[in-house]
Design an enzyme around this catalytic site. Structure first.
Site, PDB file in Angstrom:
ATOM      1  N   HIS A 174       0.842  -1.199   0.000  1.00  0.00           N
ATOM      2  CA  HIS A 174       0.000   0.000   0.000  1.00  0.00           C
ATOM      3  C   HIS A 174       0.874   1.244   0.000  1.00  0.00           C
ATOM      4  O   HIS A 174       2.084   1.168   0.222  1.00  0.00           O
ATOM      5  CB  HIS A 174      -0.960  -0.003   1.199  1.00  0.00           C
ATOM      6  N   CYS A 222      -8.728   2.909  -4.675  1.00  0.00           N
ATOM      7  CA  CYS A 222      -8.854   1.453  -4.575  1.00  0.00           C
ATOM      8  C   CYS A 222      -7.779   0.889  -5.491  1.00  0.00           C
ATOM      9  O   CYS A 222      -6.750   1.533  -5.703  1.00  0.00           O
ATOM     10  CB  CYS A 222     -10.260   0.985  -4.943  1.00  0.00           C
ATOM     11  N   GLN A 282     -11.655   2.999 -10.309  1.00  0.00           N
ATOM     12  CA  GLN A 282     -12.714   3.055 -11.315  1.00  0.00           C
ATOM     13  C   GLN A 282     -14.094   2.863 -10.707  1.00  0.00           C
ATOM     14  O   GLN A 282     -15.061   3.417 -11.210  1.00  0.00           O
ATOM     15  CB  GLN A 282     -12.476   1.997 -12.386  1.00  0.00           C
ATOM     16  N   VAL A 283     -14.210   2.078  -9.639  1.00  0.00           N
ATOM     17  CA  VAL A 283     -15.521   1.805  -9.054  1.00  0.00           C
ATOM     18  C   VAL A 283     -15.523   2.118  -7.554  1.00  0.00           C
ATOM     19  O   VAL A 283     -16.168   3.062  -7.112  1.00  0.00           O
ATOM     20  CB  VAL A 283     -15.967   0.338  -9.303  1.00  0.00           C
ATOM     21  N   ARG A 284     -14.809   1.307  -6.774  1.00  0.00           N
ATOM     22  CA  ARG A 284     -14.847   1.474  -5.314  1.00  0.00           C
ATOM     23  C   ARG A 284     -14.325   2.840  -4.870  1.00  0.00           C
ATOM     24  O   ARG A 284     -14.965   3.510  -4.057  1.00  0.00           O
ATOM     25  CB  ARG A 284     -14.031   0.366  -4.619  1.00  0.00           C
TER      26      ARG A 284
END
Length: 138
Positions: free
Chosen positions: A40, A76, A80-82
């Site tokens: 991360h 994320c 693109q989504v989360r």
């Protein structure tokens, strides 16, 4: 309703994190714990995306982690989504609470950031798997 969140380029995030002036942005990684354990962005906090499903949970995140007028960078894996969904939820709850924090999404997400900066700037990451980068060593 809050305006749709904007995107931040990885290079801008690095510049903002390196700046000696002002408050550092809060980087929120909304990937799952297993994804985060594999690597991360250093200093990011992990708040899985399902934590943004309920207004009370989002309000608790705000109360616990955000200082007044702090910039928040959400991502994320690919953003693109989360990432965008969570950023929009966070921005909406901040607007409802009349809090001035700016919320942006890291363009390309963790995967894009890792691809762009992982080999040349590994100090930006925590738990980074160097073999995964094709480098094999520090």
């Amino acid at each position: 309703m809050a305006a749709p969140v904007q995107y931040m380029e990885g290079k801008s995030l690095i510049q903002t994190l390196a700046s000696v002036e002002g408050t550092k942005p809060l980087v929120i990684d909304v990937r799952g714990p297993d994804e985060v354990a594999a690597g991360h962005i250093g200093g990011a906090i992990n708040i899985p995306s399902d934590s943004f499903d309920d207004d009370d949970e989002v309000d608790a995140i705000i109360a616990k982690h955000l200082d007044a007028a702090q910039e928040v960078v959400v991502h994320c894996a690919l953003s693109q989504v989360r990432g965008p969904r969570c950023a929009n939820r966070l921005a909406s709850r901040l607007a409802a609470a009349d809090k001035p924090a700016k919320v942006v999404v890291l363009r390309g997400g963790y995967n894009g950031f890792l691809e762009e900066f992982g080999i040349n700037q590994p100090e930006l990451f925590a738990n980074l798997d160097y073999a995964e980068l094709g480098n094999g060593s520090k």
